[in-house]
Design an enzyme around this catalytic site. Structure first.
Site, PDB file in Angstrom:
ATOM      1  N   TYR A 160      17.948  -3.336  11.864  1.00 59.20           N
ATOM      2  CA  TYR A 160      17.505  -3.383  10.475  1.00 59.20           C
ATOM      3  C   TYR A 160      18.545  -4.104   9.616  1.00 59.20           C
ATOM      4  CZ  TYR A 160      16.258  -1.636   5.807  1.00 59.20           C
ATOM      5  OH  TYR A 160      15.926  -1.535   4.481  1.00 59.20           O
ATOM      6  N   ASN A 184       0.806  -1.225   0.000  1.00 61.80           N
ATOM      7  CA  ASN A 184       0.000   0.000   0.000  1.00 61.80           C
ATOM      8  C   ASN A 184       0.839   1.276   0.000  1.00 61.80           C
ATOM      9  OD1 ASN A 184       0.897   0.056   2.637  1.00 61.80           O
ATOM     10  ND2 ASN A 184      -1.085  -0.384   3.559  1.00 61.80           N
ATOM     11  N   SER A 185       2.179   1.153  -0.077  1.00 60.68           N
ATOM     12  CA  SER A 185       3.027   2.337  -0.138  1.00 60.68           C
ATOM     13  C   SER A 185       4.378   1.971  -0.730  1.00 60.68           C
ATOM     14  CB  SER A 185       3.215   2.940   1.269  1.00 60.68           C
ATOM     15  OG  SER A 185       3.927   2.038   2.100  1.00 60.68           O
TER      16      SER A 185
END
Length: 287
Positions: free
Chosen positions: A176, A22-23
């Site tokens: 990350y 969605n992005s």
């Protein structure tokens, strides 16, 4: 604002599932696949934001593309199981799984008990892929594309105890890096385990992309770093290359950068570490 021009769509009977669609580059990837004729499942947490992408696909395809929302929260393994169950219940083949969703610069803990980046980027995707493997094998030739990052170069290994604890690194960026290392190790080990099945695997660095994966990096650092980043359309190119190019159809378990095979760090090529990560991930995701 002038509506986007419709794009001709030729349905190709192929099915794709894209996480985090969605992005950012996930959105670009999902839209492009739909416009190329794939039946695309947009696997996301937020139905409202995903509806905007579905509207874009409908407008650009003149209503001819096939795309739909499927609920997925990668930090919640129960949600991952429900997503896989919902897809499998459709009894559709799965020709392409794009493990795209991720986050960076955010400290926290997932609902299922993992450091946030590792839980979302690796553990959730590991379980989702495992639960969809039968559909991928039945649809062969099929592909699993894992969006990793050049940030894996900062990780020296994986502390299997630390990934079960909240982040302790400043800004969560080292966490990350470990999560992105896990992405590459997972794709290579999956490729070895699926040899001969017709399912091929790919890990990739999309470039340093100015998307909301950096949404938790504090201002003004977020604005500063984005000055040196590429946009989502450019960032999606290597994902789409790995997902659709005939040139890589016979390759598996490799790492790509700028639409070409690249060499990750030695630790990312450590077969013993990849096997250990697989074994640990199986234990973490048992029902």
């Amino acid at each position: 604002m002038t509506p986007p021009t419709s794009t001709p769509v030729t349905p190709n009977s192929r099915v794709a599932l894209v996480t985090g669609a969605n992005s950012g580059i996930g959105r670009v990837t999902a839209v492009e696949l739909a416009l190329r004729g794939y039946h695309v499942f947009l696997a996301c947490r937020d139905a409202g934001k995903t509806a905007e992408v579905l509207d874009e696909i409908a407008q650009r395809s003149g209503g001819k593309a096939k795309a739909e929302f499927i609920a997925l929260d990668l930090g919640d393994l129960d949600s991952v199981r429900q997503c896989a169950q919902a897809f499998n219940a459709r009894e559709l083949p799965l020709h392409l799984l794009v493990n795209n969703a991720g986050l960076a610069g955010q400290k926290g803990f997932t609902k299922s008990g993992f450091e946030l980046a590792f839980g979302v980027c690796h553990v959730g995707h590991f379980l989702l892929t495992r639960l969809l493997l039968d559909r991928l094998k039945q649809a062969a030739p099929s592909r699993v594309v894992v969006v990793a990052s050049r940030a894996h170069r900062h990780a020296k290994g994986i502390d299997f105890a630390a990934v079960r604890q909240p982040s302790r690194s400043r800004g969560g960026l080292m966490d990350y890096s470990v999560a992105k290392l896990a992405n590459i190790l997972f794709a290579s080990e999956l490729g070895r385990r699926l040899a001969g099945t017709g399912v091929t695997t790919y890990a990739l660095h999309p470039g340093v992309v100015g998307t909301n994966v950096w949404r938790s990096v504090p201002w003004p650092l977020d604005a500063l770093v984005k000055l040196f980043m590429i946009d989502s359309e450019e960032g999606a190119k290597t994902t789409l290359y790995c997902a659709t190019s005939d040139a890589v159809a016979q390759q598996t378990g490799l790492y790509y950068d700028q639409c070409a095979v690249a060499t990750p760090t030695p630790v990312a090529r450590d077969a013993a570490l990849a096997q250990a990560l697989w074994t640990a991930s199986e234990g973490w995701t048992q029902d």
